[in-house]
Design an enzyme around this catalytic site. Structure first.
Site, PDB file in Angstrom:
ATOM      1  N   LYS A   1       0.845  -1.211   0.000  1.00  0.00           N
ATOM      2  CA  LYS A   1       0.000   0.000   0.000  1.00  0.00           C
ATOM      3  C   LYS A   1       0.872   1.250   0.000  1.00  0.00           C
ATOM      4  O   LYS A   1       0.546   2.250  -0.642  1.00  0.00           O
ATOM      5  CB  LYS A   1      -0.934  -0.004   1.203  1.00  0.00           C
ATOM      6  CG  LYS A   1      -1.964  -1.110   1.099  1.00  0.00           C
ATOM      7  CD  LYS A   1      -3.004  -1.033   2.165  1.00  0.00           C
ATOM      8  CE  LYS A   1      -3.762  -2.344   2.251  1.00  0.00           C
ATOM      9  NZ  LYS A   1      -4.296  -2.827   0.977  1.00  0.00           N
TER      10      LYS A   1
ATOM     11  N   ASN B   1     -12.664   2.865   4.438  1.00  0.00           N
ATOM     12  CA  ASN B   1     -13.842   2.390   3.710  1.00  0.00           C
ATOM     13  C   ASN B   1     -15.007   2.292   4.698  1.00  0.00           C
ATOM     14  O   ASN B   1     -14.849   2.603   5.892  1.00  0.00           O
ATOM     15  CB  ASN B   1     -13.559   1.075   2.968  1.00  0.00           C
ATOM     16  CG  ASN B   1     -13.225  -0.066   3.909  1.00  0.00           C
ATOM     17  OD1 ASN B   1     -13.702  -0.122   5.040  1.00  0.00           O
ATOM     18  ND2 ASN B   1     -12.397  -0.988   3.461  1.00  0.00           N
TER      19      ASN B   1
ATOM     20  N   ASP C   1      -5.373   2.599  -3.307  1.00  0.00           N
ATOM     21  CA  ASP C   1      -4.102   3.322  -3.174  1.00  0.00           C
ATOM     22  C   ASP C   1      -4.012   4.443  -4.211  1.00  0.00           C
ATOM     23  O   ASP C   1      -3.521   5.536  -3.919  1.00  0.00           O
ATOM     24  CB  ASP C   1      -2.925   2.352  -3.346  1.00  0.00           C
ATOM     25  CG  ASP C   1      -2.962   1.228  -2.331  1.00  0.00           C
ATOM     26  OD1 ASP C   1      -3.437   1.457  -1.201  1.00  0.00           O
ATOM     27  OD2 ASP C   1      -2.534   0.109  -2.672  1.00  0.00           O
TER      28      ASP C   1
HETATM   29  O1  RIB Z   1      -3.616  -2.212  -1.794  1.00  0.00           O
HETATM   30  C1  RIB Z   1      -3.017  -3.226  -2.568  1.00  0.00           C
HETATM   31  C2  RIB Z   1      -1.756  -3.701  -1.910  1.00  0.00           C
HETATM   32  O2  RIB Z   1      -2.075  -4.332  -0.682  1.00  0.00           O
HETATM   33  C3  RIB Z   1      -0.994  -4.727  -2.690  1.00  0.00           C
HETATM   34  O3  RIB Z   1      -0.071  -4.141  -3.579  1.00  0.00           O
HETATM   35  C4  RIB Z   1      -0.364  -5.603  -1.615  1.00  0.00           C
HETATM   36  O4  RIB Z   1       1.032  -5.575  -1.595  1.00  0.00           O
HETATM   37  C5  RIB Z   1      -0.979  -5.143  -0.305  1.00  0.00           C
HETATM   38  O5  RIB Z   1      -0.127  -4.348   0.432  1.00  0.00           O
END
Ligand code: RIB
Length: 299
Positions: A39, A179, A248
């Site tokens: 993230k 969320n 993200d």
């Molecule tokens: O939000 C997605 C991410 O969550 C992925 O890339 C994984 O690595 C986890 O951290």
């Protein structure tokens, strides 16, 4: 204005599967890919692609130098990227044919930070700079306290949520990304049925009167609650192939727009467009659009 992002760096092992594996089942995947994720790293890339000056505070195994290349290529500053002997964090991700996913995390190097390391990483930060963090690294509480003591504005995305989040000094946050289920957990509300956004306004205003709370609603869109006012922006309707990293992408694009002084509505709309582009591509960091792609995106 610079932003420091204290965040995870993961190797994502992404398996395409006909359905998410069931207990006791052995399932063949029909596609496999290894990409940069976490993230933290995803949000740094989204911030950088949106146009922010972002310093990523993160760690990975010394043998995985190639792992962070997409961060560097996106323009993320590398001063606070470090190699350690612990294995890099990683994620085992299943994505099914309906774009649903499930994720197993191993923290690895993301949990190697001490409070002293974090104090050192903020030495150049000035009052009024931003700190972003998620919930995939060690010493989260200490980092919030260190940043608050230096006068930084703090944005927090408490994902993945766990019981410890409620005990963090959340009153020190300028911005909270959650969320619907996470906001219920933080406010001790039932999730069946979920409260309406209107119900949440008064509760959030009473709990964190000075904090901007951004609530992601998946395929329905996103909302903000700030100073007792609610903004809601519906999602851009698109055909999703993989939703990994969409949250993200939203966080990075929203935060960049907000730091630039855009209105809440404009920031929600911009972030919504960026995540609509993200879900149409496979992977996490690899699917985050550039600002030019978001500019060109027609609904
Ligand atoms: O939000 C997605 C991410 O969550 C992925 O890339 C994984 O690595 C986890 O951290």
């Amino acid at each position: 204005m610079p932003i420091y992002n204290y965040g995870s760096i993961n190797i994502d092992h992404v398996y395409r599967v006909p359905h998410l594996v069931l207990p006791g089942e052995t399932l063949s995947s029909h596609h496999y890919r290894q990409v940069l994720g976490g993230k933290g790293a995803n949000q740094s890339i989204a911030l950088a692609r949106a146009g922010s000056e972002v310093f990523h505070i993160g760690r990975y195994n010394v043998a995985d130098q190639a792992l962070v290349q997409p961060l560097i290529e996106a323009g993320v500053a590398a001063e606070h990227l470090e190699t350690v002997n612990e294995p890099s964090g990683h994620a085992i991700i299943q994505v099914d044919d309906q774009a649903e996913n499930s994720i197993i995390l191993y923290a690895g190097a993301n949990h190697s930070f001490t409070v002293t390391d974090l104090a050192n990483s903020l030495q150049a930060a000035k009052a009024g700079d931003w700190l972003l963090l998620q919930n995939e690294c060690s010493c989260t509480q200490a980092m919030i306290e260190l940043a608050a003591a230096r006068g930084l504005k703090i944005a927090f995305n408490p994902a993945p949520m766990n019981a410890a989040v409620k005990d963090l000094p959340l009153d020190k946050l300028s911005l909270l990304f959650v969320n619907q289920v996470e906001v219920c957990q933080l406010l001790n509300l039932p999730t069946e049925p979920l409260p309406t956004l209107e119900d949440l306004v008064a509760l959030l205003q009473a709990r964190w009167p000075d904090t901007l709370v951004v609530i992601t609603l998946g395929s329905k869109g996103a909302a903000s609650v700030y100073q007792g006012q609610l903004e809601f922006v519906p999602a851009v309707p698109v055909q999703a192939v993989d939703t990994t990293g969409a949250g993200d992408t939203f966080t990075g694009y929203f935060l960049h727009a907000w730091m630039q002084g855009q209105s809440l509505r404009a920031a929600l709309e911009r972030a919504g467009k960026a995540s609509a582009l993200c879900v149409q591509r496979v992977g996490a960091s690899s699917s985050i659009p550039t600002a030019a792609e978001v500019d060109a995106f027609k609904q």
